[in-house]
Scaffold this motif. Structure first.
Motif, PDB file in Angstrom:
ATOM      1  N   MET A   7       0.919  -1.159   0.005  1.00 28.02           N
ATOM      2  CA  MET A   7       0.174   0.031   0.186  1.00 28.02           C
ATOM      3  C   MET A   7       0.940   1.316  -0.062  1.00 28.02           C
ATOM      4  N   LYS A   8       0.538   2.092  -0.712  1.00 32.20           N
ATOM      5  CA  LYS A   8       1.121   3.602  -0.588  1.00 32.20           C
ATOM      6  C   LYS A   8       0.238   4.478   0.526  1.00 32.20           C
ATOM      7  N   CYS A   9       1.208   5.224   1.332  1.00 32.98           N
ATOM      8  CA  CYS A   9       0.569   6.208   2.305  1.00 32.98           C
ATOM      9  C   CYS A   9       0.756   7.538   2.023  1.00 32.98           C
ATOM     10  N   VAL A  10      -0.357   8.280   2.146  1.00 29.60           N
ATOM     11  CA  VAL A  10      -0.252   9.855   2.007  1.00 29.60           C
ATOM     12  C   VAL A  10      -0.510  10.175   3.412  1.00 29.60           C
ATOM     13  N   PRO A  11       0.547  10.818   4.125  1.00 33.11           N
ATOM     14  CA  PRO A  11       0.407  11.183   5.494  1.00 33.11           C
ATOM     15  C   PRO A  11      -0.009  12.802   5.469  1.00 33.11           C
ATOM     16  N   ARG A  12      -1.041  13.502   6.038  1.00 32.02           N
ATOM     17  CA  ARG A  12      -1.182  14.963   6.211  1.00 32.02           C
ATOM     18  C   ARG A  12      -1.294  15.244   7.827  1.00 32.02           C
ATOM     19  N   THR A  13      -0.597  15.958   8.104  1.00 36.12           N
ATOM     20  CA  THR A  13      -0.760  16.672   9.627  1.00 36.12           C
ATOM     21  C   THR A  13      -1.410  17.800   9.499  1.00 36.12           C
TER      22      THR A  13
END
Length: 96
Positions: A7-13
């Motif tokens: 899986m690919k993860c796109v994190p946003r804080t």
């Protein structure tokens, strides 16, 4: 937590420090929300992590809802900033 294999993860804080993570692969879209509070800072405020699986249509609908909600707020912020710039220019011209 590590990203699940494949899986690919796109994190946003976000501004509050909370996190939004979007995990995806060719067959899945998973939206995860995380709110972590150190116990020594706020013992009564809970930390949580929740994830939901979305269909492509649901993901697009949520994205559209977010855009439709954000655009008027961004327009209002822009108008406020432009009004402030105009006021600053008027002050400079009057004083100088």
């Amino acid at each position: 937590m590590s990203t699940p294999r494949g899986m690919k993860c796109v994190p946003r804080t976000v501004e509050t420090g909370d996190r939004v993570l979007i995990y995806s692969d060719p067959a899945h879209i998973i939206l995860q929300l995380r709110h972590q509070v150190p116990t020594e800072e706020q013992i009564l405020e809970p930390s949580f992590k929740v994830a939901i699986s979305l269909t492509p249509a649901e993901a697009i609908a949520i994205a559209s809802d977010l855009l439709n909600t954000a655009l008027p707020q961004l327009a209002a912020l822009r108008a406020t900033a432009e009004a402030g710039e105009e006021a600053d220019m008027a002050e400079e011209q009057a004083g100088g």
